[in-house]
Design a protein around this motif. Structure first.
Motif, short mmCIF file in Angstrom:
data_model
loop_
_atom_site.label_atom_id
_atom_site.label_comp_id
_atom_site.label_asym_id
_atom_site.label_seq_id
_atom_site.Cartn_x
_atom_site.Cartn_y
_atom_site.Cartn_z
N ARG A 178 -50.52 -5.50 -80.31
CA ARG A 178 -51.05 -5.10 -79.01
C ARG A 178 -51.34 -6.30 -78.11
O ARG A 178 -51.24 -6.20 -76.88
CB ARG A 178 -52.33 -4.27 -79.22
CG ARG A 178 -52.90 -3.67 -77.95
CD ARG A 178 -53.95 -2.63 -78.24
NE ARG A 178 -53.38 -1.46 -78.89
CZ ARG A 178 -52.75 -0.48 -78.25
NH1 ARG A 178 -52.60 -0.55 -76.92
NH2 ARG A 178 -52.27 0.55 -78.91
N ASN A 179 -51.68 -7.44 -78.68
CA ASN A 179 -52.00 -8.63 -77.88
C ASN A 179 -50.82 -9.59 -77.74
O ASN A 179 -50.97 -10.68 -77.17
CB ASN A 179 -53.19 -9.37 -78.50
CG ASN A 179 -54.46 -8.52 -78.48
OD1 ASN A 179 -54.70 -7.80 -77.51
ND2 ASN A 179 -55.26 -8.60 -79.53
N GLN A 246 -50.84 5.00 -88.55
CA GLN A 246 -51.50 5.16 -87.25
C GLN A 246 -52.26 3.90 -86.83
O GLN A 246 -53.43 3.96 -86.46
CB GLN A 246 -52.42 6.38 -87.28
CG GLN A 246 -51.69 7.69 -87.51
CD GLN A 246 -52.60 8.89 -87.46
OE1 GLN A 246 -53.82 8.77 -87.55
NE2 GLN A 246 -52.03 10.07 -87.33
N SER A 247 -51.59 2.78 -86.91
CA SER A 247 -52.22 1.52 -86.52
C SER A 247 -52.39 1.45 -85.01
O SER A 247 -51.44 1.68 -84.25
CB SER A 247 -51.37 0.33 -87.00
OG SER A 247 -51.90 -0.88 -86.50
N GLU A 248 -53.59 1.14 -84.56
CA GLU A 248 -53.87 1.00 -83.13
C GLU A 248 -53.61 -0.43 -82.66
O GLU A 248 -53.76 -0.73 -81.48
CB GLU A 248 -55.31 1.39 -82.84
CG GLU A 248 -55.60 2.87 -83.14
CD GLU A 248 -57.03 3.26 -82.83
OE1 GLU A 248 -57.82 2.34 -82.47
OE2 GLU A 248 -57.36 4.45 -82.93
N ARG A 249 -53.22 -1.30 -83.58
CA ARG A 249 -53.01 -2.71 -83.23
C ARG A 249 -51.54 -3.00 -82.94
O ARG A 249 -51.16 -4.14 -82.71
CB ARG A 249 -53.50 -3.60 -84.37
CG ARG A 249 -55.00 -3.44 -84.67
CD ARG A 249 -55.38 -4.20 -85.92
NE ARG A 249 -55.12 -5.62 -85.78
CZ ARG A 249 -55.10 -6.47 -86.80
NH1 ARG A 249 -55.30 -6.03 -88.04
NH2 ARG A 249 -54.85 -7.76 -86.61
N ILE A 250 -50.70 -1.97 -82.97
CA ILE A 250 -49.27 -2.14 -82.75
C ILE A 250 -48.80 -1.22 -81.63
O ILE A 250 -49.25 -0.08 -81.53
CB ILE A 250 -48.49 -1.84 -84.05
CG1 ILE A 250 -48.78 -2.91 -85.10
CG2 ILE A 250 -46.99 -1.77 -83.80
CD1 ILE A 250 -48.05 -2.70 -86.40
N VAL A 251 -47.89 -1.71 -80.79
CA VAL A 251 -47.32 -0.89 -79.73
C VAL A 251 -45.81 -0.91 -79.83
O VAL A 251 -45.20 -1.88 -80.31
CB VAL A 251 -47.75 -1.39 -78.33
CG1 VAL A 251 -49.25 -1.27 -78.16
CG2 VAL A 251 -47.30 -2.82 -78.10
#
Length: 288
Positions: A178-179, A246-251
């Motif tokens: 995500r970053n 369901q990782s929220e750290r990956i887009v």
């Protein structure tokens, strides 16, 4: 006390408590009602106890019957397990252990449905799952360490490997942390993508086709996923893996040229072929 009750008597005893009447039990078991009544009468004579109160419309367990029914069911379960054990010991063509080696991308596939059926059909065959990728899967099957491999379709297999295409396809996509700078862009061209570090799959038996240039390598998709989460680079990953964790750290990156599907093969060794259980499992996977 010398009791002579039979498995058949205990089965009738148990079935009456399940179905609530002598007549329904007789129908379910394909016996006459008199045969069911006689079996219970003989069981009561053998134990010296009244098992059912017959004063009402439907038979009701007495206190003694309630106490004994759990023991009767334990004996029936033990008898069933003994029958399965006898079958297992006399089926010489059924292996004692079946080992599957598969990629991370297939761990969360409908293959679990086949495993549930396998547990019922082969209760005494050990099932072992190994986690590996690419050429390592082929090596494990070639050596006989695993009898079945699930692998992304290869251009060519060794002569001693039998490969059959599975009906499943795995959808792949391009992902970044995500970053990561790529995550800030609405669309990413291939030229921009290739300037950034790629996290690639590379097995212990090194893959000659791995990308060259600005790459880091990992031996399985779970490790790649974690490296992408940390922002070390971008990677091609199966959608199913991301949906499961369901990782929220990956887009997901919007790269139309990079949306594709991978076909999968099930592989076996000609030198170390699977036995009856392995062949059955293979058929289940191919029939989905």
């Amino acid at each position: 006390m010398d009791m002579r009750f039979t498995i058949d008597m205990l089965k009738i005893f148990s079935e009456i408590t399940e179905h609530g009447s002598f007549s329904e039990t007789a129908r379910k078991l394909g016996k006459s009602q008199s045969a069911v009544s006689t079996a219970i009468a003989n069981l009561e004579i053998d134990t010296g106890l009244i098992l059912f109160d017959r004063s009402k419309r439907y038979p009701v367990l007495t206190e003694e019957g309630k106490y004994l029914i759990s023991y009767a069911r334990d004996i029936l379960d033990a008898a069933k397990n003994m029958e399965k054990a006898v079958i297992r010991l006399t089926e010489t063509e059924s292996e004692k252990r079946l080992t599957l080696v598969l990629s991370d991308m297939y761990h969360i596939s409908p293959g679990y449905q086949a495993m549930h059926k396998f547990a019922d059909k082969f209760p005494f065959v050990e099932l072992e799952l190994l986690d590996s990728e690419g050429q390592d899967i082929i090596s494990l099957v070639q050596s006989g360490r695993a009898q079945i491999g699930l692998i992304a379709t290869q251009d060519k297999y060794p002569a001693d490997i039998i490969a059959t295409r599975l009906p499943d396809y795995v959808e792949m996509g391009v992902f970044a942390g995500r970053n990561h700078p790529l995550a800030k862009k609405n669309k990413v061209s291939m030229s921009v993508l290739l300037k950034e570090r790629q996290i690639c799959l590379n097995t212990f038996k090194e893959n000659a086709d791995k990308p060259q240039g600005k790459v880091w390598l990992a031996s399985d998709y779970m490790m790649i996923l974690e490296m992408v989460e940390e922002g070390f680079g971008w990677a091609e990953l199966p959608y199913s893996l991301l949906e499961y964790y369901q990782s929220e750290r990956i887009v997901k990156l919007d790269i139309p040229e990079k949306k594709y599907f991978i076909s999968a093969d099930i592989i076996r060794s000609r030198q170390f072929p699977p036995g009856k259980a392995g062949n059955w499992f293979t058929e289940q996977l191919l029939s989905k």
